[in-house]
Scaffold this motif. Sequence first.
Motif, mmCIF file in Angstrom:
data_model
loop_
_atom_site.group_PDB
_atom_site.id
_atom_site.type_symbol
_atom_site.label_atom_id
_atom_site.label_comp_id
_atom_site.label_asym_id
_atom_site.label_seq_id
_atom_site.Cartn_x
_atom_site.Cartn_y
_atom_site.Cartn_z
ATOM 1 N N TRP A 291 -86.961 -13.784 -36.873
ATOM 2 C CA TRP A 291 -86.563 -15.070 -37.433
ATOM 3 C C TRP A 291 -85.887 -14.906 -38.787
ATOM 4 C CZ3 TRP A 291 -86.245 -18.227 -33.747
ATOM 5 C CH2 TRP A 291 -87.203 -18.259 -32.725
ATOM 6 N N GLU A 292 -86.360 -13.937 -39.574
ATOM 7 C CA GLU A 292 -85.714 -13.653 -40.861
ATOM 8 C C GLU A 292 -84.282 -13.169 -40.648
ATOM 9 O OE1 GLU A 292 -86.261 -10.800 -44.820
ATOM 10 O OE2 GLU A 292 -87.570 -10.541 -43.077
ATOM 11 N N ASP A 293 -84.086 -12.300 -39.665
ATOM 12 C CA ASP A 293 -82.748 -11.778 -39.384
ATOM 13 C C ASP A 293 -81.820 -12.893 -38.897
ATOM 14 O OD1 ASP A 293 -83.668 -9.274 -40.093
ATOM 15 O OD2 ASP A 293 -84.121 -8.686 -38.023
ATOM 16 N N ILE A 294 -82.324 -13.737 -38.004
ATOM 17 C CA ILE A 294 -81.508 -14.842 -37.489
ATOM 18 C C ILE A 294 -81.184 -15.821 -38.616
ATOM 19 C CG2 ILE A 294 -81.489 -16.820 -35.925
ATOM 20 C CD1 ILE A 294 -83.213 -15.199 -34.014
ATOM 21 N N HIS A 295 -82.187 -16.109 -39.443
ATOM 22 C CA HIS A 295 -82.000 -17.034 -40.561
ATOM 23 C C HIS A 295 -80.897 -16.537 -41.495
ATOM 24 C CE1 HIS A 295 -83.219 -20.094 -43.467
ATOM 25 N NE2 HIS A 295 -83.267 -19.157 -44.410
ATOM 26 N N GLY A 296 -80.950 -15.256 -41.849
ATOM 27 C CA GLY A 296 -79.942 -14.704 -42.740
ATOM 28 C C GLY A 296 -78.556 -14.672 -42.119
ATOM 29 N N ALA A 297 -78.485 -14.286 -40.845
ATOM 30 C CA ALA A 297 -77.184 -14.227 -40.166
ATOM 31 C C ALA A 297 -76.561 -15.622 -40.062
ATOM 32 C CB ALA A 297 -77.352 -13.615 -38.778
ATOM 33 N N MET A 298 -77.383 -16.617 -39.748
ATOM 34 C CA MET A 298 -76.876 -17.987 -39.645
ATOM 35 C C MET A 298 -76.427 -18.503 -41.006
ATOM 36 S SD MET A 298 -79.595 -19.678 -36.951
ATOM 37 C CE MET A 298 -78.702 -21.219 -36.759
ATOM 38 N N ALA A 299 -77.160 -18.153 -42.064
ATOM 39 C CA ALA A 299 -76.800 -18.617 -43.406
ATOM 40 C C ALA A 299 -75.433 -18.089 -43.819
ATOM 41 C CB ALA A 299 -77.868 -18.192 -44.409
ATOM 42 N N TRP A 300 -75.187 -16.798 -43.587
ATOM 43 C CA TRP A 300 -73.885 -16.229 -43.956
ATOM 44 C C TRP A 300 -72.769 -16.731 -43.053
ATOM 45 C CZ3 TRP A 300 -72.824 -14.413 -48.473
ATOM 46 C CH2 TRP A 300 -73.843 -13.840 -49.248
ATOM 47 N N THR A 301 -73.095 -17.013 -41.794
ATOM 48 C CA THR A 301 -72.099 -17.621 -40.910
ATOM 49 C C THR A 301 -71.720 -19.004 -41.411
ATOM 50 O OG1 THR A 301 -72.995 -16.418 -39.008
ATOM 51 C CG2 THR A 301 -71.606 -18.338 -38.536
ATOM 52 N N LEU A 302 -72.713 -19.747 -41.887
ATOM 53 C CA LEU A 302 -72.445 -21.067 -42.456
ATOM 54 C C LEU A 302 -71.538 -20.964 -43.675
ATOM 55 C CD1 LEU A 302 -72.952 -24.115 -42.521
ATOM 56 C CD2 LEU A 302 -75.006 -23.666 -43.890
ATOM 57 N N VAL A 303 -71.786 -19.974 -44.522
ATOM 58 C CA VAL A 303 -70.925 -19.764 -45.691
ATOM 59 C C VAL A 303 -69.472 -19.564 -45.246
ATOM 60 C CG1 VAL A 303 -70.378 -18.182 -47.583
ATOM 61 C CG2 VAL A 303 -72.748 -18.863 -47.173
ATOM 62 N N GLY A 304 -69.267 -18.730 -44.240
ATOM 63 C CA GLY A 304 -67.916 -18.497 -43.747
ATOM 64 C C GLY A 304 -67.272 -19.755 -43.208
ATOM 65 N N LEU A 305 -68.037 -20.553 -42.468
ATOM 66 C CA LEU A 305 -67.494 -21.793 -41.916
ATOM 67 C C LEU A 305 -67.191 -22.811 -43.003
ATOM 68 C CD1 LEU A 305 -69.422 -22.577 -38.595
ATOM 69 C CD2 LEU A 305 -66.972 -22.214 -38.900
ATOM 70 N N VAL A 306 -68.044 -22.878 -44.018
ATOM 71 C CA VAL A 306 -67.807 -23.811 -45.117
ATOM 72 C C VAL A 306 -66.533 -23.436 -45.870
ATOM 73 C CG1 VAL A 306 -68.670 -24.555 -47.374
ATOM 74 C CG2 VAL A 306 -70.205 -24.517 -45.398
ATOM 75 N N VAL A 307 -66.334 -22.145 -46.106
ATOM 76 C CA VAL A 307 -65.104 -21.687 -46.773
ATOM 77 C C VAL A 307 -63.885 -22.039 -45.915
ATOM 78 C CG1 VAL A 307 -63.816 -19.656 -47.517
ATOM 79 C CG2 VAL A 307 -66.250 -19.867 -48.078
ATOM 80 N N ALA A 308 -63.977 -21.794 -44.612
ATOM 81 C CA ALA A 308 -62.867 -22.130 -43.716
ATOM 82 C C ALA A 308 -62.627 -23.640 -43.685
ATOM 83 C CB ALA A 308 -63.163 -21.610 -42.308
ATOM 84 N N HIS A 309 -63.711 -24.409 -43.697
ATOM 85 C CA HIS A 309 -63.623 -25.873 -43.686
ATOM 86 C C HIS A 309 -62.912 -26.369 -44.946
ATOM 87 C CE1 HIS A 309 -64.816 -29.994 -42.821
ATOM 88 N NE2 HIS A 309 -65.392 -30.084 -44.010
ATOM 89 N N ALA A 310 -63.286 -25.821 -46.102
ATOM 90 C CA ALA A 310 -62.654 -26.220 -47.355
ATOM 91 C C ALA A 310 -61.183 -25.801 -47.385
ATOM 92 C CB ALA A 310 -63.406 -25.603 -48.535
ATOM 93 N N ALA A 311 -60.908 -24.595 -46.882
ATOM 94 C CA ALA A 311 -59.523 -24.126 -46.849
ATOM 95 C C ALA A 311 -58.667 -25.012 -45.942
ATOM 96 C CB ALA A 311 -59.474 -22.675 -46.377
ATOM 97 N N ALA A 312 -59.223 -25.426 -44.811
ATOM 98 C CA ALA A 312 -58.479 -26.301 -43.895
ATOM 99 C C ALA A 312 -58.207 -27.651 -44.544
ATOM 100 C CB ALA A 312 -59.269 -26.476 -42.598
#
Length: 199
Positions: free
Chosen positions: A138-159
């Motif tokens: 769960w810790e690994d999934i939590h961390g992977a999802m958090a960094w994926t969210l960061v990437g999507l937020v950056v892409a969302h702001a760039a768009a």
Amino acid sequence: MNRNQAPMPVPHGPVTIALHWTAAVLVVAAFTMGLAMEELPRGETRNFAMMLHYSLGTMVLGSVLLRLLHRLLLRPASAPAAGLAARLASLAHWALYGLMLGIPMTGALDRWARGRPLSVFGGFVVPAPFPIPASKVWEDIHGAMAWTLVGLVVAHAAAALWHHLVLRDGVLLRMLPGRLTQRVGMAGAARRAGPSLSR
């Protein structure tokens, strides 16, 4: 208006705008606190930071649930656009929702998997609702999802910036508060009028 210029989209309502920016602020705060607490030594300060992180995550979960409920109850401000770009944008939005739901949940599961209750909002304790086997997954999934969210937020702001600065179609203005929308819109109109006035 220039005949080649696309019509301005209908702005979102104040509730949608408030929920959007509330979730954005909470996500940034929760992510920042999550990074900061990992650098703290064990003790009262770290425990407080963890409680604050869990509280912010709970608020993220609540804000997203409210946003989804609001979206389901009300019709969208404008008809969905067609085309590949629009479908990708819609997919990205639902991915953001899914991550903002999944990250707090996996964070809670990680806590419970360690045999510890979840402490939020200054001492309100949430015990595990069912037995959860001890695991680091769960810790690994939590961390992977958090960094994926960061990437999507950056892409969302760039768009959003691409729409505003390059396409100039008013998409960004839909999610800005009223006065700020007027100021940004007037500035954009002045930029668009500049080249035409010089012709």
